[in-house]
Scaffold this motif. Structure first.
Motif, PDB file in Angstrom:
ATOM      1  N   PRO A 178      11.336  20.536 -21.587  1.00 32.10           N
ATOM      2  CA  PRO A 178      10.823  21.890 -21.770  1.00 32.10           C
ATOM      3  C   PRO A 178      10.993  22.703 -20.497  1.00 32.10           C
ATOM      4  O   PRO A 178      10.891  22.179 -19.389  1.00 32.10           O
ATOM      5  N   ALA A 179      11.265  23.974 -20.670  1.00 29.78           N
ATOM      6  CA  ALA A 179      11.387  24.849 -19.507  1.00 29.78           C
ATOM      7  C   ALA A 179      10.018  24.980 -18.838  1.00 29.78           C
ATOM      8  O   ALA A 179       8.991  25.021 -19.514  1.00 29.78           O
ATOM      9  N   PRO A 180       9.969  25.017 -17.512  1.00 31.09           N
ATOM     10  CA  PRO A 180       8.677  25.168 -16.851  1.00 31.09           C
ATOM     11  C   PRO A 180       8.046  26.509 -17.172  1.00 31.09           C
ATOM     12  O   PRO A 180       8.737  27.523 -17.282  1.00 31.09           O
ATOM     13  N   THR A 181       6.733  26.511 -17.332  1.00 26.11           N
ATOM     14  CA  THR A 181       6.016  27.764 -17.523  1.00 26.11           C
ATOM     15  C   THR A 181       5.952  28.516 -16.194  1.00 26.11           C
ATOM     16  O   THR A 181       6.264  27.962 -15.128  1.00 26.11           O
ATOM     17  N   GLN A 182       5.512  29.768 -16.263  1.00 24.24           N
ATOM     18  CA  GLN A 182       5.362  30.542 -15.037  1.00 24.24           C
ATOM     19  C   GLN A 182       4.357  29.877 -14.109  1.00 24.24           C
ATOM     20  O   GLN A 182       4.535  29.846 -12.888  1.00 24.24           O
ATOM     21  N   ALA A 183       3.281  29.320 -14.690  1.00 26.34           N
ATOM     22  CA  ALA A 183       2.273  28.651 -13.869  1.00 26.34           C
ATOM     23  C   ALA A 183       2.866  27.443 -13.154  1.00 26.34           C
ATOM     24  O   ALA A 183       2.611  27.212 -11.961  1.00 26.34           O
ATOM     25  N   ALA A 184       3.680  26.661 -13.873  1.00 23.02           N
ATOM     26  CA  ALA A 184       4.306  25.491 -13.255  1.00 23.02           C
ATOM     27  C   ALA A 184       5.255  25.915 -12.148  1.00 23.02           C
ATOM     28  O   ALA A 184       5.291  25.302 -11.074  1.00 23.02           O
ATOM     29  N   ALA A 185       6.046  26.959 -12.397  1.00 25.85           N
ATOM     30  CA  ALA A 185       6.965  27.446 -11.374  1.00 25.85           C
ATOM     31  C   ALA A 185       6.204  27.938 -10.142  1.00 25.85           C
ATOM     32  O   ALA A 185       6.636  27.720  -9.004  1.00 25.85           O
ATOM     33  N   THR A 186       5.066  28.574 -10.359  1.00 24.32           N
ATOM     34  CA  THR A 186       4.241  29.033  -9.231  1.00 24.32           C
ATOM     35  C   THR A 186       3.723  27.851  -8.426  1.00 24.32           C
ATOM     36  O   THR A 186       3.741  27.863  -7.185  1.00 24.32           O
ATOM     37  N   ALA A 187       3.282  26.805  -9.124  1.00 21.90           N
ATOM     38  CA  ALA A 187       2.756  25.618  -8.436  1.00 21.90           C
ATOM     39  C   ALA A 187       3.842  24.946  -7.603  1.00 21.90           C
ATOM     40  O   ALA A 187       3.614  24.558  -6.451  1.00 21.90           O
ATOM     41  N   VAL A 188       5.043  24.817  -8.174  1.00 20.48           N
ATOM     42  CA  VAL A 188       6.141  24.197  -7.426  1.00 20.48           C
ATOM     43  C   VAL A 188       6.512  25.065  -6.224  1.00 20.48           C
ATOM     44  O   VAL A 188       6.752  24.558  -5.122  1.00 20.48           O
ATOM     45  N   GLY A 189       6.554  26.377  -6.429  1.00 18.86           N
ATOM     46  CA  GLY A 189       6.880  27.274  -5.323  1.00 18.86           C
ATOM     47  C   GLY A 189       5.874  27.169  -4.190  1.00 18.86           C
ATOM     48  O   GLY A 189       6.251  27.151  -3.006  1.00 18.86           O
ATOM     49  N   PHE A 190       4.595  27.086  -4.539  1.00 19.82           N
ATOM     50  CA  PHE A 190       3.566  26.909  -3.513  1.00 19.82           C
ATOM     51  C   PHE A 190       3.792  25.607  -2.749  1.00 19.82           C
ATOM     52  O   PHE A 190       3.732  25.578  -1.510  1.00 19.82           O
ATOM     53  N   ALA A 191       4.036  24.525  -3.493  1.00 18.75           N
ATOM     54  CA  ALA A 191       4.226  23.227  -2.838  1.00 18.75           C
ATOM     55  C   ALA A 191       5.428  23.251  -1.895  1.00 18.75           C
ATOM     56  O   ALA A 191       5.375  22.690  -0.793  1.00 18.75           O
ATOM     57  N   ARG A 192       6.496  23.918  -2.296  1.00 11.23           N
ATOM     58  CA  ARG A 192       7.675  24.003  -1.430  1.00 11.23           C
ATOM     59  C   ARG A 192       7.355  24.732  -0.123  1.00 11.23           C
ATOM     60  O   ARG A 192       7.888  24.385   0.937  1.00 11.23           O
ATOM     61  N   VAL A 266      -0.640  11.019  -6.052  1.00 11.60           N
ATOM     62  CA  VAL A 266      -0.117  11.995  -7.001  1.00 11.60           C
ATOM     63  C   VAL A 266       0.895  12.885  -6.290  1.00 11.60           C
ATOM     64  O   VAL A 266       0.765  13.181  -5.102  1.00 11.60           O
ATOM     65  N   GLY A 267       1.945  13.260  -7.009  1.00 16.31           N
ATOM     66  CA  GLY A 267       2.943  14.194  -6.493  1.00 16.31           C
ATOM     67  C   GLY A 267       3.343  15.166  -7.586  1.00 16.31           C
ATOM     68  O   GLY A 267       2.964  15.007  -8.752  1.00 16.31           O
ATOM     69  N   ILE A 268       4.128  16.171  -7.226  1.00 14.77           N
ATOM     70  CA  ILE A 268       4.571  17.196  -8.162  1.00 14.77           C
ATOM     71  C   ILE A 268       6.064  17.005  -8.439  1.00 14.77           C
ATOM     72  O   ILE A 268       6.879  17.042  -7.509  1.00 14.77           O
ATOM     73  N   TYR A 269       6.409  16.799  -9.701  1.00 20.80           N
ATOM     74  CA  TYR A 269       7.816  16.715 -10.091  1.00 20.80           C
ATOM     75  C   TYR A 269       8.443  18.085  -9.861  1.00 20.80           C
ATOM     76  O   TYR A 269       7.954  19.107 -10.353  1.00 20.80           O
ATOM     77  N   SER A 270       9.544  18.120  -9.100  1.00 24.72           N
ATOM     78  CA  SER A 270      10.116  19.402  -8.701  1.00 24.72           C
ATOM     79  C   SER A 270      11.526  19.637  -9.222  1.00 24.72           C
ATOM     80  O   SER A 270      12.075  20.726  -9.054  1.00 24.72           O
ATOM     81  N   GLY A 271      12.120  18.656  -9.848  1.00 23.62           N
ATOM     82  CA  GLY A 271      13.480  18.795 -10.348  1.00 23.62           C
ATOM     83  C   GLY A 271      14.054  17.428 -10.631  1.00 23.62           C
ATOM     84  O   GLY A 271      13.376  16.412 -10.434  1.00 23.62           O
ATOM     85  N   PRO A 272      15.291  17.359 -11.098  1.00 17.57           N
ATOM     86  CA  PRO A 272      15.868  16.069 -11.483  1.00 17.57           C
ATOM     87  C   PRO A 272      15.779  15.017 -10.379  1.00 17.57           C
ATOM     88  O   PRO A 272      16.405  15.134  -9.337  1.00 17.57           O
ATOM     89  N   GLY A 273      14.948  13.976 -10.621  1.00 14.71           N
ATOM     90  CA  GLY A 273      14.845  12.879  -9.673  1.00 14.71           C
ATOM     91  C   GLY A 273      14.148  13.208  -8.382  1.00 14.71           C
ATOM     92  O   GLY A 273      14.303  12.477  -7.400  1.00 14.71           O
ATOM     93  N   LEU A 274      13.337  14.275  -8.321  1.00 15.78           N
ATOM     94  CA  LEU A 274      12.714  14.716  -7.074  1.00 15.78           C
ATOM     95  C   LEU A 274      11.217  14.930  -7.256  1.00 15.78           C
ATOM     96  O   LEU A 274      10.746  15.315  -8.320  1.00 15.78           O
ATOM     97  N   MET A 275      10.471  14.693  -6.180  1.00 19.56           N
ATOM     98  CA  MET A 275       9.025  14.875  -6.178  1.00 19.56           C
ATOM     99  C   MET A 275       8.582  15.445  -4.835  1.00 19.56           C
ATOM    100  O   MET A 275       9.078  15.045  -3.785  1.00 19.56           O
ATOM    101  N   GLU A 287       9.790  16.839   0.107  1.00 17.54           N
ATOM    102  CA  GLU A 287      10.394  16.570  -1.189  1.00 17.54           C
ATOM    103  C   GLU A 287      11.268  15.346  -1.023  1.00 17.54           C
ATOM    104  O   GLU A 287      12.037  15.247  -0.072  1.00 17.54           O
ATOM    105  N   ARG A 288      11.173  14.409  -1.974  1.00 14.52           N
ATOM    106  CA  ARG A 288      11.928  13.169  -1.819  1.00 14.52           C
ATOM    107  C   ARG A 288      12.448  12.699  -3.173  1.00 14.52           C
ATOM    108  O   ARG A 288      11.889  13.030  -4.224  1.00 14.52           O
ATOM    109  N   PRO A 289      13.510  11.893  -3.154  1.00 13.85           N
ATOM    110  CA  PRO A 289      13.988  11.313  -4.410  1.00 13.85           C
ATOM    111  C   PRO A 289      12.953  10.352  -4.971  1.00 13.85           C
ATOM    112  O   PRO A 289      12.267   9.643  -4.222  1.00 13.85           O
ATOM    113  N   ILE A 290      12.843  10.323  -6.291  1.00 21.07           N
ATOM    114  CA  ILE A 290      11.909   9.405  -6.939  1.00 21.07           C
ATOM    115  C   ILE A 290      12.537   8.899  -8.229  1.00 21.07           C
ATOM    116  O   ILE A 290      13.098   9.679  -9.003  1.00 21.07           O
TER     117      ILE A 290
END
Length: 311
Positions: A178-192, A266-275, A287-290
């Protein structure tokens, strides 16, 4: 592949009847949206029907050799080249050989280290050696972290139509995430934006000098107007949980521990094979491979953006 002069080969290389511009658009879209990463993307019913089980397992095992590379890309190349080693000779008119169609000289550049269960010395005829070498070649040309799949596949075979076909097949082989929601994208952006921030046990952010793992995830979702419990175990319990074989979407929380009732990280999934996570004392947010399929301590994932307590 770049050195194979595939236009002159007689193996694989069936092409899509697409105008060049359309092929480029398809490739770009799939490069951006291809689901899953490493072995994490769940095989679609089409993949299960089309790929021999041993080859499917091999593609999934080899993908983590390139962090962020989806096994579906390896499988799609294997399909185009030799129909997953079903071609009767696996020899092209240009001299490429084996299930992934390597020239021996090209294969030699990516043959080491010898993968588990591979032939020693390695050979492009051996499926294990060939698939791992293909993963390394893709990685060296843009596939690491999903940075530029188009460039990576184009390096494998200098043809835009080939790239479009590989990415098209790869998209068919995985259950769409599923495509990330705006909230999920915001959370990932904050973590980055927290990369490099020190790990501090009990830390909730700059006021405390840094984050611990659940402090980071709570703060990331706070930025998206979703309230999470403070500690990792409570965040796991809060859900909503993702079915085991479902593909992940950026923003999902990945949980680790000795059991579902003893969550320790706990970590945040950020993209293919990454956390993205705040890992441990002495480290920083990174951010690291997982590859969760190889983690005995992986206990599951939740998707807070689909069911959170909004402030």
């Amino acid at each position: 592949m770049s050195a194979l002069a595939k236009a002159a080969t007689g193996v694989g290389c069936a092409v899509l009847a697409l105008p060049l511009l359309a092929a480029l658009i398809v490739a770009a879209l799939l490069n951006a949206a291809l689901p899953g990463g490493g072995a994490a993307a769940a095989p679609s019913s089409h993949a299960l029907a089309d790929i021999p089980p041993a080859m499917l397992a091999l593609y999934q095992r080899a993908a983590p050799a390139c962090p962020g590379l989806s096994w579906t890309i390896l499988a799609a190349i294997g399909k185009v080249e030799t129909d997953h080693a079903r071609h009767p000779t696996m020899v092209s008119t240009a001299g490429a050989v084996g299930p992934m169609q390597f020239l021996p000289t090209t294969f030699a550049a990516y043959a080491y280290p010898v993968p588990p269960d591979g032939a020693n010395p390695p050979t492009p005829w051996d499926p294990v050696d060939a698939v791992f070498a293909a993963a390394r070649m893709l990685c060296a040309n843009g596939a690491r972290g999903g940075t530029d799949l188009h460039r990576a596949v184009f390096a494998y075979n200098h043809s835009e139509q080939y790239v479009a076909e590989v990415l098209h097949i790869a998209g068919q082989y995985a259950i769409a995430a599923p495509a990330p929601t705006q909230a999920a994208a915001t959370a990932v952006g904050f973590a980055r934006r927290q990369f490099g921030t020190p790990y501090v046990w009990g830390g909730n952010g700059p006021a405390d000098g840094g984050f611990d793992c659940s402090g980071l995830t709570q703060a990331a979702y706070h930025a998206a107007d979703i309230t999470l419990p403070r500690v990792a175990q409570a965040q796991y319990n809060a859900g909503p949980h993702i079915p085991t074989k479902s593909p992940h979407s950026p923003g999902d929380l990945l949980f680790f521990g000795t059991s579902p009732s003893n969550i320790t990280h706990v970590g945040i999934y950020s993209g293919p094979g990454l956390m993205i996570d705040a890992p441990h004392p002495g480290a920083v947010v990174r951010e690291r491979p997982i590859d969760i399929t190889r983690r005995a301590d992986y206990q599951g994932a939740t998707r807070p953006a689909s069911h959170g307590s909004s402030r």
